[in-house]
Motif scaffolding. Structure first.
Motif, mmCIF file in Angstrom:
data_model
loop_
_atom_site.group_PDB
_atom_site.id
_atom_site.type_symbol
_atom_site.label_atom_id
_atom_site.label_comp_id
_atom_site.label_asym_id
_atom_site.label_seq_id
_atom_site.Cartn_x
_atom_site.Cartn_y
_atom_site.Cartn_z
ATOM 1 N N GLU A 88 17.778 37.469 23.667
ATOM 2 C CA GLU A 88 17.160 37.056 23.289
ATOM 3 C C GLU A 88 17.441 35.695 23.121
ATOM 4 O O GLU A 88 16.210 34.401 23.578
ATOM 5 C CB GLU A 88 16.935 37.215 21.767
ATOM 6 C CG GLU A 88 16.384 38.462 21.171
ATOM 7 C CD GLU A 88 15.290 38.540 22.165
ATOM 8 O OE1 GLU A 88 14.856 38.617 22.198
ATOM 9 O OE2 GLU A 88 15.349 39.516 23.270
ATOM 10 N N VAL B 28 18.493 36.301 33.343
ATOM 11 C CA VAL B 28 17.728 37.241 31.919
ATOM 12 C C VAL B 28 16.136 37.351 32.645
ATOM 13 O O VAL B 28 15.632 35.981 32.887
ATOM 14 C CB VAL B 28 17.941 36.086 30.782
ATOM 15 C CG1 VAL B 28 16.999 36.535 29.740
ATOM 16 C CG2 VAL B 28 19.154 36.528 30.883
ATOM 17 N N GLN B 29 15.091 38.192 32.632
ATOM 18 C CA GLN B 29 13.748 37.885 31.881
ATOM 19 C C GLN B 29 13.191 37.912 31.455
ATOM 20 O O GLN B 29 13.402 39.103 30.027
ATOM 21 C CB GLN B 29 13.383 38.650 33.226
ATOM 22 C CG GLN B 29 14.234 38.863 35.232
ATOM 23 C CD GLN B 29 13.796 38.694 36.338
ATOM 24 O OE1 GLN B 29 12.704 40.215 35.708
ATOM 25 N NE2 GLN B 29 13.214 38.773 36.993
ATOM 26 N N GLN B 30 12.345 37.962 30.439
ATOM 27 C CA GLN B 30 11.208 38.538 29.784
ATOM 28 C C GLN B 30 9.927 39.457 30.200
ATOM 29 O O GLN B 30 9.333 39.610 31.351
ATOM 30 C CB GLN B 30 10.523 36.734 29.346
ATOM 31 C CG GLN B 30 9.403 37.269 27.806
ATOM 32 C CD GLN B 30 9.342 35.472 27.439
ATOM 33 O OE1 GLN B 30 10.484 35.089 26.965
ATOM 34 N NE2 GLN B 30 8.468 35.643 26.679
ATOM 35 N N GLY C 132 18.172 34.489 26.273
ATOM 36 C CA GLY C 132 17.620 33.673 27.372
ATOM 37 C C GLY C 132 19.196 33.479 27.886
ATOM 38 O O GLY C 132 19.010 32.473 29.470
ATOM 39 N N LYS D 204 13.789 40.362 25.932
ATOM 40 C CA LYS D 204 14.257 39.104 27.301
ATOM 41 C C LYS D 204 15.872 40.549 27.722
ATOM 42 O O LYS D 204 16.106 41.361 26.600
ATOM 43 C CB LYS D 204 15.128 38.293 26.867
ATOM 44 C CG LYS D 204 13.535 37.511 26.768
ATOM 45 C CD LYS D 204 14.365 35.726 26.136
ATOM 46 C CE LYS D 204 12.781 34.668 25.937
ATOM 47 N NZ LYS D 204 14.040 33.292 25.797
ATOM 48 N N THR E 26 7.532 41.258 22.874
ATOM 49 C CA THR E 26 8.669 40.476 23.864
ATOM 50 C C THR E 26 9.150 40.648 23.886
ATOM 51 O O THR E 26 10.684 40.642 23.131
ATOM 52 C CB THR E 26 8.149 39.250 23.595
ATOM 53 O OG1 THR E 26 6.840 38.405 23.458
ATOM 54 C CG2 THR E 26 8.835 37.826 24.579
ATOM 55 N N ASP F 266 19.809 46.306 28.285
ATOM 56 C CA ASP F 266 19.680 45.095 27.289
ATOM 57 C C ASP F 266 20.655 45.672 26.199
ATOM 58 O O ASP F 266 21.489 46.823 25.989
ATOM 59 C CB ASP F 266 18.738 45.548 27.137
ATOM 60 C CG ASP F 266 17.874 44.501 26.640
ATOM 61 O OD1 ASP F 266 18.629 43.719 25.241
ATOM 62 O OD2 ASP F 266 16.475 44.673 25.495
#
Length: 623
Positions: A237, A254-256, A239, A265, A263, A380
């Motif tokens: 989170e 890292v993507q979102q 990033g 990440k 939301t 994750d």
């Protein structure tokens, strides 16, 4: 006696059918020797023991003779060696009369075989005493039934035989009733066992009531206060990819995403160079505490929409100047239920054991086993948390069990979880002290970090682990002198119907001959009705093939025994014709499959602790 035809050819070969006619190998039963039946006093009487010969004298008289040492029929011999010394008998021991081990016996007998056609009896050795029968040699042994091959040889017959046609003890080498009984055998044929080498009131195992523990030391300065050894935020989170975390691919970032207004990440690994590439995490080796467990947790997603996920967790470590070592600790599969959705969390524990401790680099690797390299992966909620196990110094059990444990005994605690390597995760300890009133004992080993499910928790009492006393003071062992290390000794009671066998308190080590049918640590073979026979409070350890086997045998009682580290089925009804037998309160641990290349034609390659082939038997309270 029942005739079992299902495996006739196999039984013929196992019984030494190459040496005897088929009908004899299959059907001949053995009975008590007439010279014992007619003996006055009876060899089973105290009067016989009071006038017995001494084993040490017979061994001295036997000297270096190549033939077997014979316990004469109709006579009693007492094992009178009490100093713990070793006596070697190269030609084996042939018990025609009675060989008795009183509580004062304290010795090791090294020999090539033990054949019982009379009576082998033993009492519980005194504390500090131990009797060990240690079998050696790699040559097959031939069994000569006494009344068929030896006692019937009249002087006239002997005169017609050349010396080359007789054994050293005067048996007919050409006797049609002789049998090959393989190497390192213990054979009972027409004879009787009356072995009572343990206190009958002592249980072999019980459920663990509780543990004795002390507070663990604090987390070292400079490490995460909660003990975690992940260097950073595994939720991503922030990033930022945590220090030491890498994904083997051309794209690691890292993507979102936003799903249903939420939301999130995560770590994306794309362009993988190999199907075995995933996420690799270097932990802070200086903060990894030796002897402690850590729990790895992660979620994953297959970005090609697949749901047939299978991920492997692996701990890898490298010591100074040495190559990397890899060990699997987790298999996570079928956790993705809908395409393009996250898996349910995968988790399992890994241990910083004596092999990992001291490594300069320690890494967790988490990767798919069944996805090609062109499938992108997402990860994750990665965690590596310290498991707060107590620092165990001893165990607490029922006082009845603890009062039977002596200082120096070995105890075993069964597996405490259902993890990747749970089948071999038992623990063994050497007892340093015992409090029989409180039911507590301490170990000689250092305290260990471990959570054992006990009757007092954690969890429900039904999940409490078992504690077994592994030490016995009457031992049959096979020496490790064979070119094939999977060929140990074997113990067989064969073709001996209607004779009550009593086997209490044996420890049997390195027995079983893998790939040879009928060669097991403790085997009742084609005995028919043996009502009254009891096999109880014995321990089989390090078996190369099965444990306790009943074949063509009915109405035996197998109760309160233990087996640890065995290959193939453990407690066995061999061909399904056996009835009326009772298996009660027996324990098996660390039972593994038998390789197909060493198969004996059964399903031991899919081994089970209890192989039940006939419902007309009783199985009660086994574990």
């Amino acid at each position: 006696m029942k005739v079992y035809l299902q495996a006739a050819l196999a039984l013929f070969l196992a019984a030494g059918g190459g040496n005897v006619p088929f009908t004899e190998a299959m059907m001949m039963d053995y009975a008590p020797l007439q010279c014992n039946v007619n003996a006055i006093p009876s060899i089973e009487s105290d009067d016989c023991l009071s006038s017995a010969s001494m084993l040490s004298q017979l061994i001295a008289e036997h000297g270096a003779m190549m033939g077997p040492l014979t316990i004469p029929c109709g006579m009693c011999v007492v094992a009178d060696v009490t100093d713990g010394s070793t006596r070697r008998i190269p030609g084996g021991i042939n018990v025609l009369g009675r060989l008795h081990f009183p509580p004062s016996s304290h010795m090791t007998l090294e020999t090539t075989s033990v054949i019982v056609q009379g009576l082998l009896s033993a009492e519980e050795p005194e504390v500090g005493n131990k009797v060990t029968v240690s079998l050696y040699g790699n040559e097959d042994v031939t069994f000569y039934p006494h009344e068929q091959c030896c006692s019937g040889m009249t002087n006239m017959h002997r005169g017609l035989r050349s010396s080359r046609e007789l054994t050293q003890n005067g048996c007919d080498l050409n006797c049609e009733h002789k049998k090959n009984v393989s190497m390192k055998p213990v054979v009972v044929a027409g004879g009787k066992l009356d072995i009572r080498a343990v206190d009958p009131s002592c249980p072999s195992w019980v459920k663990l009531e509780d543990v004795k523990s002390i507070n663990p030391p604090p987390i070292a300065a400079g490490c995460n206060a909660d003990g975690s050894i992940l260097r950073g935020d595994g939720t991503f989170e922030s990033g930022v990819i945590p220090a030491g975390m890498t994904g083997l691919g051309n794209t690691v970032q890292v993507q979102q995403e936003t799903v249903n207004g939420i939301t999130n990440k995560y770590l994306k690994v794309g362009g993988r160079a190999s199907a075995g590439h995933g996420v690799f995490i270097d932990m802070d080796a200086s903060c990894a505490v030796p002897g402690r467990r850590y729990r790895f947790t992660a979620k994953h997603r297959l970005d090609n929409g697949a749901t047939n996920d299978e991920f492997l967790g692996q701990i890898s470590y490298q010591k100074q100047g040495q190559a990397w070592v890899h060990k699997h600790f987790m298999l996570c599969k079928n956790r993705v239920f809908e395409p393009n959705e996250w898996s349910t969390p995968c988790h399992d524990d890994f241990l910083i054991d004596e092999n990992v401790a001291g490594a300069i680099k320690i890494q967790i690797q988490y990767f798919p086993t069944n996805q090609p390299a062109n499938v992108d992966l997402s990860f994750d909620d990665i965690r590596m948390d310290l498991v707060y196990d107590p620092l165990v110094t001893g165990l607490k059990t029922d006082p009845t069990f603890a009062s039977c444990v002596d200082v120096g005994d070995e105890v075993m605690v069964t597996s405490s979880y259902m993890g990747f390597d749970a089948w071999e995760s038992h623990e063994t300890f050497t007892v340093a002290s015992v409090d029989p009133i409180l039911g507590e004992f301490d170990f000689t080993e250092d305290p260990m970090y471990k959570t054992f499910p006990t009757l007092n928790g954690p969890g429900e009492p039904i999940y409490a682990v078992e504690v077994a006393r592994m030490t016995r003071r009457f031992v049959f062992e096979a020496q490790y002198d064979s070119p094939d290390p999977l060929l140990g000794g074997h113990f067989i009671i064969m073709h001996t119907p209607s004779i009550v066998q009593t086997i209490f308190g044996l420890e049997i080590r390195n027995f079983g001959q893998q790939g040879r049918l009928g060669r097991y640590p403790l085997h009742f073979h084609m005995n028919g009705d043996v009502s009254g026979s009891v096999v109880s409070k014995n321990v089989v350890r390090g078996s190369h093939q099965r444990c306790y086997v009943l074949h063509g045998t009915d109405n035996a009682i197998v109760v309160d025994n233990v087996a640890l580290d065995a290959v193939g089925h453990c407690y066995v009804l061999e061909d399904g014709g056996e009835t009326g037998n009772t298996f009660e309160r027996n324990l098996a641990a660390m039972v593994e499959t038998q390789p197909l290349e060493r198969s004996i034609g059964a399903s031991d390659h899919e081994a089970t602790s209890f192989w039940i082939t006939n419902v007309h038997n009783n199985f009660i309270g086994n574990v």
